[in-house]
Design a protein around this motif. Structure first.
Motif, PDB file in Angstrom:
ATOM      1  N   ARG A   5       0.929  -1.250   0.193  1.00 45.95           N
ATOM      2  CA  ARG A   5      -0.298  -0.084  -0.102  1.00 45.95           C
ATOM      3  C   ARG A   5       0.923   0.761   0.357  1.00 45.95           C
ATOM      4  O   ARG A   5       0.812   2.121  -0.831  1.00 45.95           O
ATOM      5  CB  ARG A   5      -0.777  -0.053   1.262  1.00 45.95           C
ATOM      6  N   CYS A   6       1.432   1.559   0.789  1.00 46.29           N
ATOM      7  CA  CYS A   6       2.940   2.648   1.226  1.00 46.29           C
ATOM      8  C   CYS A   6       2.938   2.411  -0.406  1.00 46.29           C
ATOM      9  O   CYS A   6       3.905   3.556  -1.039  1.00 46.29           O
ATOM     10  CB  CYS A   6       3.521   2.749   1.847  1.00 46.29           C
ATOM     11  N   ARG A   7       3.728   1.253  -0.874  1.00 49.20           N
ATOM     12  CA  ARG A   7       4.541   1.330  -1.732  1.00 49.20           C
ATOM     13  C   ARG A   7       4.078   2.209  -3.528  1.00 49.20           C
ATOM     14  O   ARG A   7       4.537   2.641  -4.034  1.00 49.20           O
ATOM     15  CB  ARG A   7       4.975  -0.438  -2.435  1.00 49.20           C
ATOM     16  N   ASP A   8       2.614   1.581  -3.080  1.00 48.40           N
ATOM     17  CA  ASP A   8       1.579   2.351  -4.620  1.00 48.40           C
ATOM     18  C   ASP A   8       1.236   4.028  -4.314  1.00 48.40           C
ATOM     19  O   ASP A   8       1.538   4.828  -5.761  1.00 48.40           O
ATOM     20  CB  ASP A   8       0.288   1.496  -4.197  1.00 48.40           C
ATOM     21  N   ARG A   9       1.256   3.823  -2.756  1.00 48.05           N
ATOM     22  CA  ARG A   9       0.755   5.184  -3.026  1.00 48.05           C
ATOM     23  C   ARG A   9       1.944   6.360  -2.535  1.00 48.05           C
ATOM     24  O   ARG A   9       1.536   7.684  -3.632  1.00 48.05           O
ATOM     25  CB  ARG A   9       0.755   5.738  -1.293  1.00 48.05           C
ATOM     26  N   ASP A  10       3.141   5.809  -2.682  1.00 51.12           N
ATOM     27  CA  ASP A  10       4.420   6.830  -3.374  1.00 51.12           C
ATOM     28  C   ASP A  10       4.719   6.830  -4.748  1.00 51.12           C
ATOM     29  O   ASP A  10       4.880   7.668  -5.560  1.00 51.12           O
ATOM     30  CB  ASP A  10       6.207   5.710  -2.880  1.00 51.12           C
ATOM     31  N   LEU A  11       4.220   5.472  -5.756  1.00 55.45           N
ATOM     32  CA  LEU A  11       4.136   5.157  -7.019  1.00 55.45           C
ATOM     33  C   LEU A  11       3.049   6.583  -7.449  1.00 55.45           C
ATOM     34  O   LEU A  11       3.300   7.428  -8.590  1.00 55.45           O
ATOM     35  CB  LEU A  11       4.129   4.073  -7.802  1.00 55.45           C
ATOM     36  N   ARG A  18       1.834   9.490  -5.876  1.00 58.17           N
ATOM     37  CA  ARG A  18       2.891  10.794  -6.067  1.00 58.17           C
ATOM     38  C   ARG A  18       3.621  11.191  -7.400  1.00 58.17           C
ATOM     39  O   ARG A  18       3.411  12.098  -7.425  1.00 58.17           O
ATOM     40  CB  ARG A  18       3.343  10.788  -4.916  1.00 58.17           C
ATOM     41  N   TRP A  19       4.187   9.965  -7.804  1.00 57.13           N
ATOM     42  CA  TRP A  19       5.115  10.055  -8.801  1.00 57.13           C
ATOM     43  C   TRP A  19       4.277  10.651  -9.983  1.00 57.13           C
ATOM     44  O   TRP A  19       4.658  11.635 -10.077  1.00 57.13           O
ATOM     45  CB  TRP A  19       6.751   9.489  -8.620  1.00 57.13           C
ATOM     46  N   LEU A  20       3.389   9.547 -10.441  1.00 57.82           N
ATOM     47  CA  LEU A  20       2.728   9.840 -11.074  1.00 57.82           C
ATOM     48  C   LEU A  20       1.655  11.376 -11.112  1.00 57.82           C
ATOM     49  O   LEU A  20       1.426  11.644 -12.533  1.00 57.82           O
ATOM     50  CB  LEU A  20       1.415   8.012 -11.449  1.00 57.82           C
ATOM     51  N   GLU A  36       2.858  13.817 -10.395  1.00 58.47           N
ATOM     52  CA  GLU A  36       4.076  15.180 -10.306  1.00 58.47           C
ATOM     53  C   GLU A  36       4.098  15.747  -8.752  1.00 58.47           C
ATOM     54  O   GLU A  36       3.832  16.858  -8.633  1.00 58.47           O
ATOM     55  CB  GLU A  36       3.355  15.809 -11.217  1.00 58.47           C
ATOM     56  N   GLY A  37       3.203  14.739  -7.848  1.00 57.40           N
ATOM     57  CA  GLY A  37       3.066  15.077  -6.445  1.00 57.40           C
ATOM     58  C   GLY A  37       5.312  15.628  -5.886  1.00 57.40           C
ATOM     59  O   GLY A  37       5.048  15.840  -5.015  1.00 57.40           O
ATOM     60  N   TYR A  38       5.746  14.563  -6.526  1.00 55.51           N
ATOM     61  CA  TYR A  38       7.165  14.980  -6.355  1.00 55.51           C
ATOM     62  C   TYR A  38       7.885  15.510  -7.521  1.00 55.51           C
ATOM     63  O   TYR A  38       7.221  15.587  -8.556  1.00 55.51           O
ATOM     64  CB  TYR A  38       7.830  13.554  -5.907  1.00 55.51           C
ATOM     65  N   ALA A  39       9.218  16.411  -7.376  1.00 52.59           N
ATOM     66  CA  ALA A  39       9.752  17.136  -8.391  1.00 52.59           C
ATOM     67  C   ALA A  39      11.035  16.563  -8.704  1.00 52.59           C
ATOM     68  O   ALA A  39      12.110  16.966  -7.196  1.00 52.59           O
ATOM     69  CB  ALA A  39       9.332  18.674  -8.706  1.00 52.59           C
ATOM     70  N   VAL A  40      11.837  16.325  -9.881  1.00 49.81           N
ATOM     71  CA  VAL A  40      13.168  16.437  -9.101  1.00 49.81           C
ATOM     72  C   VAL A  40      14.105  17.910  -9.743  1.00 49.81           C
ATOM     73  O   VAL A  40      13.418  18.429 -11.015  1.00 49.81           O
ATOM     74  CB  VAL A  40      13.991  15.609 -10.498  1.00 49.81           C
ATOM     75  N   PRO A  41      14.392  18.676  -8.844  1.00 50.57           N
ATOM     76  CA  PRO A  41      14.887  20.335  -9.411  1.00 50.57           C
ATOM     77  C   PRO A  41      16.513  19.985 -10.469  1.00 50.57           C
ATOM     78  O   PRO A  41      16.570  19.107 -10.745  1.00 50.57           O
ATOM     79  CB  PRO A  41      16.509  20.552  -8.039  1.00 50.57           C
ATOM     80  N   GLY A  42      15.921  20.938 -11.088  1.00 50.60           N
ATOM     81  CA  GLY A  42      16.515  21.448 -11.893  1.00 50.60           C
ATOM     82  C   GLY A  42      16.323  23.007 -12.766  1.00 50.60           C
ATOM     83  O   GLY A  42      15.629  23.526 -12.379  1.00 50.60           O
ATOM     84  N   PRO A  43      17.006  23.237 -14.098  1.00 47.90           N
ATOM     85  CA  PRO A  43      16.264  24.216 -14.093  1.00 47.90           C
ATOM     86  C   PRO A  43      15.090  24.755 -14.527  1.00 47.90           C
ATOM     87  O   PRO A  43      13.992  23.783 -15.152  1.00 47.90           O
ATOM     88  CB  PRO A  43      17.004  24.684 -15.530  1.00 47.90           C
ATOM     89  N   PRO A  44      14.011  26.040 -15.007  1.00 49.28           N
ATOM     90  CA  PRO A  44      12.404  25.857 -14.994  1.00 49.28           C
ATOM     91  C   PRO A  44      12.050  25.170 -16.861  1.00 49.28           C
ATOM     92  O   PRO A  44      13.773  25.682 -17.344  1.00 49.28           O
ATOM     93  CB  PRO A  44      12.350  26.850 -15.281  1.00 49.28           C
TER      94      PRO A  44
END
Length: 61
Positions: A34-40, A42-44, A46-54
């Protein structure tokens, strides 16, 4: 024989990054499917973002 000057060894419990319960090796670094799927999700979503230029919207063309 152990060295009396050495600090006592402690076992550090690794925690799930989603719910903070102890991790389970089968689902590492999470505690459950369940927690593994919740994390996935969030990625799908766009709850997470990889830092980088705009991003430049014109580059998508």
């Amino acid at each position: 024989m152990t060295d009396p000057a050495a600090p006592p060894q402690t076992t550090r419990v690794r925690r799930c990054p989603i719910c903070n319960k102890p991790r389970v090796e089968a689902h590492s670094p999470f505690c459950s499917t369940r927690c593994r799927d919740r994390d996935l999700v969030r990625w799908l979503d766009e709850g997470y973002a990889v830092p980088g230029p705009p991003a430049d919207p014109e580059m998508d063309n």
